[in-house]
Write an enzyme that holds these catalytic residues in place. Structure first.
Site, PDB file in Angstrom:
ATOM      1  N   ALA A 115     -89.560  30.389   3.963  1.00 21.90           N
ATOM      2  CA  ALA A 115     -89.885  31.784   4.349  1.00 21.90           C
ATOM      3  C   ALA A 115     -89.357  32.357   5.561  1.00 21.90           C
ATOM      4  CB  ALA A 115     -91.597  31.936   4.351  1.00 21.90           C
TER       5      ALA A 115
ATOM      6  N   TYR B  83    -105.768  29.224   2.521  1.00 17.87           N
ATOM      7  CA  TYR B  83    -106.043  30.518   2.380  1.00 17.87           C
ATOM      8  C   TYR B  83    -105.113  31.362   1.734  1.00 17.87           C
ATOM      9  CZ  TYR B  83    -109.813  30.237   5.662  1.00 17.87           C
ATOM     10  OH  TYR B  83    -111.410  30.202   6.394  1.00 17.87           O
TER      11      TYR B  83
ATOM     12  N   ALA C 295     -98.434  28.207   7.568  1.00 25.78           N
ATOM     13  CA  ALA C 295     -98.864  27.096   8.420  1.00 25.78           C
ATOM     14  C   ALA C 295     -97.706  26.002   8.391  1.00 25.78           C
ATOM     15  CB  ALA C 295    -100.254  26.615   8.112  1.00 25.78           C
TER      16      ALA C 295
ATOM     17  N   TYR D 180    -107.442  24.594  20.964  1.00 25.14           N
ATOM     18  CA  TYR D 180    -106.957  25.735  19.985  1.00 25.14           C
ATOM     19  C   TYR D 180    -106.500  26.859  20.798  1.00 25.14           C
ATOM     20  CZ  TYR D 180    -106.113  27.787  15.626  1.00 25.14           C
ATOM     21  OH  TYR D 180    -105.348  28.532  14.799  1.00 25.14           O
TER      22      TYR D 180
ATOM     23  N   THR E 203    -108.115  22.400   5.165  1.00 27.47           N
ATOM     24  CA  THR E 203    -106.759  22.605   4.655  1.00 27.47           C
ATOM     25  C   THR E 203    -105.911  21.699   5.249  1.00 27.47           C
ATOM     26  OG1 THR E 203    -106.294  24.339   6.164  1.00 27.47           O
ATOM     27  CG2 THR E 203    -107.440  25.322   4.523  1.00 27.47           C
TER      28      THR E 203
HETATM   29  P1  NAI Z   1    -101.896  25.488   4.276  1.00 25.66           P
HETATM   30  O1  NAI Z   1    -101.264  24.484   5.035  1.00 25.66           O
HETATM   31  O2  NAI Z   1    -102.855  25.325   3.416  1.00 25.66           O
HETATM   32  O3  NAI Z   1    -101.090  26.524   3.772  1.00 25.66           O
HETATM   33  C1  NAI Z   1     -99.852  27.080   4.517  1.00 25.66           C
HETATM   34  C2  NAI Z   1     -98.809  27.722   3.319  1.00 25.66           C
HETATM   35  O4  NAI Z   1     -97.665  28.099   3.896  1.00 25.66           O
HETATM   36  C3  NAI Z   1     -98.382  26.841   2.232  1.00 25.66           C
HETATM   37  O5  NAI Z   1     -98.516  27.738   0.819  1.00 25.66           O
HETATM   38  C4  NAI Z   1     -97.082  26.314   2.238  1.00 25.66           C
HETATM   39  O6  NAI Z   1     -96.294  26.109   1.223  1.00 25.66           O
HETATM   40  C5  NAI Z   1     -96.597  27.492   2.992  1.00 25.66           C
HETATM   41  N1  NAI Z   1     -95.531  27.234   4.095  1.00 25.66           N
HETATM   42  C6  NAI Z   1     -95.314  26.308   4.997  1.00 25.66           C
HETATM   43  N2  NAI Z   1     -94.130  26.481   5.668  1.00 25.66           N
HETATM   44  C7  NAI Z   1     -93.329  27.213   4.921  1.00 25.66           C
HETATM   45  C8  NAI Z   1     -92.106  27.780   5.028  1.00 25.66           C
HETATM   46  N3  NAI Z   1     -91.032  27.435   5.921  1.00 25.66           N
HETATM   47  N4  NAI Z   1     -91.439  28.778   3.868  1.00 25.66           N
HETATM   48  C9  NAI Z   1     -92.463  29.158   2.936  1.00 25.66           C
HETATM   49  N5  NAI Z   1     -93.817  28.711   2.775  1.00 25.66           N
HETATM   50  C10 NAI Z   1     -94.050  27.989   3.976  1.00 25.66           C
HETATM   51  O7  NAI Z   1    -102.703  26.231   5.553  1.00 25.66           O
HETATM   52  P2  NAI Z   1    -103.860  27.215   5.510  1.00 25.66           P
HETATM   53  O8  NAI Z   1    -104.781  26.308   6.582  1.00 25.66           O
HETATM   54  O9  NAI Z   1    -104.256  28.092   4.661  1.00 25.66           O
HETATM   55  O10 NAI Z   1    -103.242  28.271   6.900  1.00 25.66           O
HETATM   56  C11 NAI Z   1    -102.768  29.525   6.612  1.00 25.66           C
HETATM   57  C12 NAI Z   1    -103.132  30.434   7.802  1.00 25.66           C
HETATM   58  O11 NAI Z   1    -104.340  30.402   7.968  1.00 25.66           O
HETATM   59  C13 NAI Z   1    -102.587  29.968   8.977  1.00 25.66           C
HETATM   60  O12 NAI Z   1    -102.022  30.915   9.956  1.00 25.66           O
HETATM   61  C14 NAI Z   1    -103.550  29.228   9.888  1.00 25.66           C
HETATM   62  O13 NAI Z   1    -103.614  29.405  11.379  1.00 25.66           O
HETATM   63  C15 NAI Z   1    -104.670  30.381   9.421  1.00 25.66           C
HETATM   64  N6  NAI Z   1    -106.189  29.857   9.382  1.00 25.66           N
HETATM   65  C16 NAI Z   1    -106.555  28.477   8.902  1.00 25.66           C
HETATM   66  C17 NAI Z   1    -107.885  28.245   9.305  1.00 25.66           C
HETATM   67  C18 NAI Z   1    -108.185  26.843   8.687  1.00 25.66           C
HETATM   68  O14 NAI Z   1    -109.086  26.176   9.077  1.00 25.66           O
HETATM   69  N7  NAI Z   1    -107.627  25.967   7.545  1.00 25.66           N
HETATM   70  C19 NAI Z   1    -108.639  28.953   9.817  1.00 25.66           C
HETATM   71  C20 NAI Z   1    -108.288  30.330  10.394  1.00 25.66           C
HETATM   72  C21 NAI Z   1    -107.023  30.542  10.057  1.00 25.66           C
END
Ligand code: NAI
Length: 393
Positions: free
Chosen positions: A111, A52, A139, A232, A272
């Site tokens: 971060a 996202y 995440a 969840y 993701t």
């Molecule tokens: P993702 O795993 O694709 O992306 C996570 C991002 O966080 C990446 O850019 C990663 O480099 C960064 N990251 C992780 N740890 C870090 C740290 N310590 N310092 C800096 N950057 C860090 O995850 P996704 O699925 O895009 O999730 C993002 C948000 O969206 C989360 O809050 C998740 O709960 C929410 N979300 C996800 C859904 C899904 O189905 N994938 C649905 C609805 C919400």
């Protein structure tokens, strides 16, 4: 090097640089084919490299011409090992942004740390002056605070949960039994995935006077259907997401004096790296995708984020639900879709998996996260795995 996928459980330990770049190009192309929108000029995206956050960055940059400063935690290639997908995505994003004359810089680091927050503030002072949008899209499996490291867990609270699930490594229906979280796991998940760090970010940005008048901040959340509630919504992550919602209220209160707003955007369940790790969710997603694709309402990250910007966040009065949430899961949770999901969920077994679930689509999207199985990419070709991110080199 010829790069092949190497999977371990629900992760792939290699990534294809050309395939990742093609994924980024496809998302940019999608945005370019849609009308431009206005509202965002200078955006900070925390968690900008995959899923996202990456889609948000692409939508803001190529849909509104925004300058973007991103934060992510990704690893470059070594001599023998590919970089992470998020590294290659970021390198490609910056190159395409440069080609279009768009400002794009990335901070690679933790971060959660004060050092990265300060680095971001310094860059905003130097290059951007102020930002008008802050996206919080982390995440993460862990968070270090001082000497203590907290871990997040994807577990039910107070009860064992047994359910159908998808074994992602074999693409078979399996039964998942998850024991309830301990108090330490509950507290750890709230620390990692809750709202504290978002509040700290917003306070640091506010104190440094780098937030523009009317600045908006949005964090991403998920609610999902009742069948995933135990693991969840009512589980450890759900508690963390409630804490995130409370942070939105507090941050919104703090931003009021500059005319700013804080939102939670409840997004659709998508493939993701984060969602593949949640038991039960991959099976739900593959059933959901089959139904939404048949209906013509299926969206991926970029479709969701462009709709968030153009049809919700930047309307004069963003449409929110009773809790103040922006609902990007509106189509997913429509009664019609959920009824069909439940019927399929009851009926599905290993023998008739493809009849009810878009397993091929799930598998393809999973591999595409790492740059594999992308149309038009020659996977037999030798590729250079050492790719620089322009703003870091
Ligand atoms: P993702 O795993 O694709 O992306 C996570 C991002 O966080 C990446 O850019 C990663 O480099 C960064 N990251 C992780 N740890 C870090 C740290 N310590 N310092 C800096 N950057 C860090 O995850 P996704 O699925 O895009 O999730 C993002 C948000 O969206 C989360 O809050 C998740 O709960 C929410 N979300 C996800 C859904 C899904 O189905 N994938 C649905 C609805 C919400």
């Amino acid at each position: 090097m010829v790069v092949e996928p190497k999977t371990r459980g629900f992760i792939c330990t290699t990534a294809h640089p050309v395939g990742c770049a093609a994924n980024v190009a496809r998302q940019i192309d999608y945005v370019r084919k849609h009308p431009h929108f206005t509202g965002v000029k200078k955006a900070l995206i925390i968690g900008c490299s995959t899923g996202y956050g990456l889609a948000t960055r692409i939508a803001a940059a190529f849909g509104a011409g925004a300058s973007t400063l991103g934060v992510a935690f990704e690893r470059p290639a070594s001599r023998t090992r590919t970089a992470t997908a998020g590294w290659y995505n970021t390198a490609a994003f910056e190159r395409y942004a440069q080609e279009d004359g768009l400002y794009a810089k990335t901070v690679m680091g933790d971060a959660f740390s004060d050092a990265v927050k300060q680095q971001v503030i310094d860059i905003i002072h130097k290059d951007l002056g102020k930002v008008d949008l802050v996206i919080y899209s982390l995440a993460a499996p862990r968070r270090a605070v001082g000497e203590t490291t907290y871990f997040s867990a994807l577990k039910p609270v107070g009860q064992t949960f047994t359910s159908k699930s998808l074994d992602v490594s074999k693409m078979e229906v399996a039964t998942a039994t998850i024991e309830p979280a301990t108090q330490e796991e509950i507290d750890g998940t709230v620390k990692v995935m809750g709202g504290e760090d978002w509040r700290w970010w917003m306070k640091a940005l506010r104190d440094a006077d780098v937030l523009a008048e009317n600045a908006v901040t949005t964090a991403y959340s998920y609610i999902g259907p009742q069948l995933t509630y135990p693991v969840y919504h009512d589980g450890t992550v759900g508690l963390a997401k409630r804490d995130l919602a409370e942070a939105a209220r507090q941050i919104g209160g703090d931003l009021a004096s500059i005319g700013g707003h804080a939102y939670i955007s409840v997004n659709k369940a998508l493939v993701t790296q984060a969602s593949a790790a949640i038991p039960v969710v991959p099976l739900y997603i593959s059933i959901l995708f089959k139904i939404m694709k048949a209906q013509g309402t299926h969206e991926g990250c970029i479709e969701q984020m462009l709709r968030l910007f153009s049809q919700k966040l930047y309307l004069p009065t963003p449409p929110t639900d009773a809790e103040g949430f922006l609902r990007m899961d509106d189509w997913e949770l429509s009664p019609d879709v959920q009824e069909k999901v439940m019927t399929a969920w009851e009926a599905i077994s290993n023998e008739d998996l493809p009849a009810y679930a878009d397993i091929d689509g799930y598998r393809q999207e999973f591999y595409q996260l790492f740059g594999f199985d992308v149309d038009g990419v020659d996977y037999a070709a030798d590729v250079d795995i050492q790719i620089d991110i322009p703003s870091l080199s």
